[in-house]
Scaffold this active site. Sequence first.
Site, short mmCIF file in Angstrom:
data_model
loop_
_atom_site.label_atom_id
_atom_site.label_comp_id
_atom_site.label_asym_id
_atom_site.label_seq_id
_atom_site.Cartn_x
_atom_site.Cartn_y
_atom_site.Cartn_z
N ASP A 96 93.41 16.73 93.55
CA ASP A 96 93.78 18.01 92.95
C ASP A 96 93.80 18.05 91.44
OD1 ASP A 96 95.96 16.46 92.33
OD2 ASP A 96 97.21 17.23 93.93
N GLU A 118 91.31 13.44 100.51
CA GLU A 118 92.71 13.87 100.38
C GLU A 118 92.77 15.41 100.33
OE1 GLU A 118 95.88 11.56 98.02
OE2 GLU A 118 95.96 13.52 97.11
N GLU A 132 97.85 21.75 89.93
CA GLU A 132 97.26 21.00 91.05
C GLU A 132 97.14 21.82 92.33
OE1 GLU A 132 99.59 19.79 89.04
OE2 GLU A 132 98.64 18.10 88.04
N HIS A 205 105.44 12.66 84.69
CA HIS A 205 104.34 13.19 83.87
C HIS A 205 103.99 14.65 84.15
CE1 HIS A 205 101.25 13.41 86.99
NE2 HIS A 205 101.78 12.33 87.49
N ARG A 207 103.02 18.37 84.37
CA ARG A 207 102.93 19.38 83.31
C ARG A 207 104.06 20.39 83.35
NH1 ARG A 207 97.73 18.33 82.21
NH2 ARG A 207 96.93 19.12 80.23
N HIS A 238 103.91 7.19 80.89
CA HIS A 238 102.59 7.85 80.87
C HIS A 238 102.13 8.04 79.43
CE1 HIS A 238 99.61 11.02 81.45
NE2 HIS A 238 99.62 10.77 82.75
C1 UD1 Z 1 96.51 14.41 85.03
C2 UD1 Z 1 96.30 15.43 86.15
C3 UD1 Z 1 97.42 15.33 87.18
C4 UD1 Z 1 97.63 13.91 87.65
C5 UD1 Z 1 97.80 13.00 86.46
C6 UD1 Z 1 97.91 11.56 86.89
C7 UD1 Z 1 95.29 17.60 85.60
C8 UD1 Z 1 95.50 18.93 85.03
N1 UD1 Z 1 96.34 16.77 85.60
O1 UD1 Z 1 97.69 14.82 84.34
O2 UD1 Z 1 97.12 16.15 88.29
O3 UD1 Z 1 98.79 13.86 88.45
O4 UD1 Z 1 96.67 13.13 85.58
O5 UD1 Z 1 98.44 10.74 85.89
O6 UD1 Z 1 94.21 17.26 86.03
N2 UD1 Z 1 96.40 10.15 77.77
C9 UD1 Z 1 95.96 9.06 77.05
N3 UD1 Z 1 95.30 8.06 77.70
C10 UD1 Z 1 95.09 8.07 79.05
C11 UD1 Z 1 95.55 9.17 79.77
C12 UD1 Z 1 96.19 10.21 79.14
O7 UD1 Z 1 96.14 9.00 75.85
O8 UD1 Z 1 94.51 7.12 79.57
C13 UD1 Z 1 97.10 11.27 77.08
C14 UD1 Z 1 96.14 12.11 76.25
O9 UD1 Z 1 96.78 12.51 75.06
C15 UD1 Z 1 95.91 13.32 77.16
C16 UD1 Z 1 97.27 13.47 77.81
O10 UD1 Z 1 97.72 12.13 78.02
O11 UD1 Z 1 95.49 14.45 76.45
C17 UD1 Z 1 97.32 14.27 79.09
O12 UD1 Z 1 96.33 13.85 80.01
P1 UD1 Z 1 95.83 14.87 81.16
O13 UD1 Z 1 94.83 14.18 82.03
O14 UD1 Z 1 95.42 16.15 80.55
O15 UD1 Z 1 97.15 15.21 81.96
P2 UD1 Z 1 98.05 14.29 82.91
O16 UD1 Z 1 99.46 14.72 82.71
O17 UD1 Z 1 97.70 12.88 82.74
N1 UDP Z 2 100.73 3.52 88.84
C1 UDP Z 2 100.22 2.43 88.13
N2 UDP Z 2 100.84 2.03 86.98
C2 UDP Z 2 101.94 2.66 86.50
C3 UDP Z 2 102.44 3.80 87.21
C4 UDP Z 2 101.79 4.21 88.37
O1 UDP Z 2 99.23 1.82 88.53
O2 UDP Z 2 102.46 2.24 85.46
C5 UDP Z 2 100.03 3.97 90.05
C6 UDP Z 2 100.88 4.20 91.29
O3 UDP Z 2 101.02 3.03 92.05
C7 UDP Z 2 100.10 5.28 92.03
C8 UDP Z 2 99.41 6.05 90.94
O4 UDP Z 2 99.47 5.24 89.77
O5 UDP Z 2 99.07 4.70 92.82
C9 UDP Z 2 100.11 7.37 90.67
O6 UDP Z 2 99.55 7.95 89.55
P1 UDP Z 2 100.24 9.12 88.74
O7 UDP Z 2 101.70 9.10 89.00
O8 UDP Z 2 99.76 9.00 87.35
O9 UDP Z 2 99.55 10.42 89.34
P2 UDP Z 2 99.82 11.34 90.61
O10 UDP Z 2 99.84 10.48 91.82
O11 UDP Z 2 101.11 12.05 90.36
O12 UDP Z 2 98.68 12.29 90.58
#
Ligand code: UD1
Ligand code: UDP
Length: 366
Positions: A96, A118, A132, A205, A207, A238
């Site tokens: 999602d 999924e 999502e 994390h 939003r 995160h």
């Molecule tokens: C995204 C997904 C969410 C998922 C989550 C898993 C969307 C809208 N959101 O949210 O569904 O649950 O990933 O973690 O698709 N950043 C870094 N390095 C990284 C990753 C993120 O610096 O490796 C920072 C960046 O500033 C980025 C911000 O985190 O702009 C947000 O990342 P983004 O993918 O937009 O949103 P998530 O909250 O990670």
């Molecule tokens: N996870 C990880 N390292 C961390 C925190 C989470 O590898 O420091 C793994 C966790 O085991 C799970 C996945 O990341 O498999 C969950 O990801 P996240 O919470 O970012 O996203 P969501 O599942 O909410 O989309």
Amino acid sequence: MKKIMIVFGTRPEAIKMAPLVNELKSRERMEVVLCVTGQHREMLKQVLKTFKLQPDYNLDIMTNGQDLYDVTTAVMQKIKPVLEKEAPDIVLVHGDTTTTFATALSAYYKGISVGHVEAGLRTYNIYSPYPEEFNRQSVSILAEYNFAPTEWARDNLVREGKDEEKVFVTGNTVIDALSTTVREDYNHELLNWLGQDRLLLITAHRRENLGETMKGMFRAIKRILDEYDDVKAIYPVHMNPIVRNTADEVFGRCESIKLIEPLDIIDFHNFMGRSYLVLTDSGGIQEEAPSLGKPVLVMRDTTERPEGIKAGTLKLVGTNEETIYEQTKMLLDNPSEYGKISKRNNPYGDGKASIRISNILEEVLV
Ligand code: UD1
Ligand code: UDP
């Protein structure tokens, strides 16, 4: 030979698609093209390295503090030439995220069949989780093949009018990964710091929780840490800068918590195995913890994973500071309540989802 293009962009998608990529690559009749969007950068690389995956394409779209417009448009612009060049028989997406939605839409615009792994999770509230719930519902409109992790997810799709013949219950691929990571002899320096104390493992994390709501969630945990001498917390934060600022602001001077970089999946699963309680707003962790018998307080107002609630290992506590504080306290103080929800139970599959999905694809892509 059929060409399958697998596309993902964030940490959880990578964790859950890695076993499927490897399984499909082992099949002779399949050619697998792996395209990552790079919606996450460091957190994605971490998973690719662990699972030894080498993408054929990396669209490298991440920008700091990206918003939903940035991600949606960048994925669509950059994936278009890849779809044109590769012309796959099917594109597989997961779950999602905005990568998932934008990729499915792009494949649809090119007339390419979409397979959704999924599929069928629902809260039926498009603002929770945001965005999502919208993403997964719209992908369900586009997807031809739907791989539902549970019967409940399948029923949602069938009720919504998806072709029953093309909705398959497979289990969740996250369990495939989990079966290889938790080790009896695991050790880590942070576990020495923990000693005999009880561990709260934290992630956050979402939003819709960013800002004041998240601050309240963290304050509840801080109050617990201040009150209990035998409780410590580890929080792999995160990389979202908004999350990092809030975590620093609330936990900055607290000595009972370690704010650390995101953990490698192997470390994270083993920390979860060692924890007393998990406090999270994550989706994937709700599926993993029941397998390990770890209670999870889900800091959200809705969940798309009712199976874990029914199985007794998840408790939906909302995002209110007072409620999170009370519920955590209750599980710390009350062994019989704790015993009730720390049960090993696995409603999300048997670790063979990737094999099932690959078998189905071999059958349908003739
Ligand atoms: C995204 C997904 C969410 C998922 C989550 C898993 C969307 C809208 N959101 O949210 O569904 O649950 O990933 O973690 O698709 N950043 C870094 N390095 C990284 C990753 C993120 O610096 O490796 C920072 C960046 O500033 C980025 C911000 O985190 O702009 C947000 O990342 P983004 O993918 O937009 O949103 P998530 O909250 O990670
Ligand atoms: N996870 C990880 N390292 C961390 C925190 C989470 O590898 O420091 C793994 C966790 O085991 C799970 C996945 O990341 O498999 C969950 O990801 P996240 O919470 O970012 O996203 P969501 O599942 O909410 O989309």
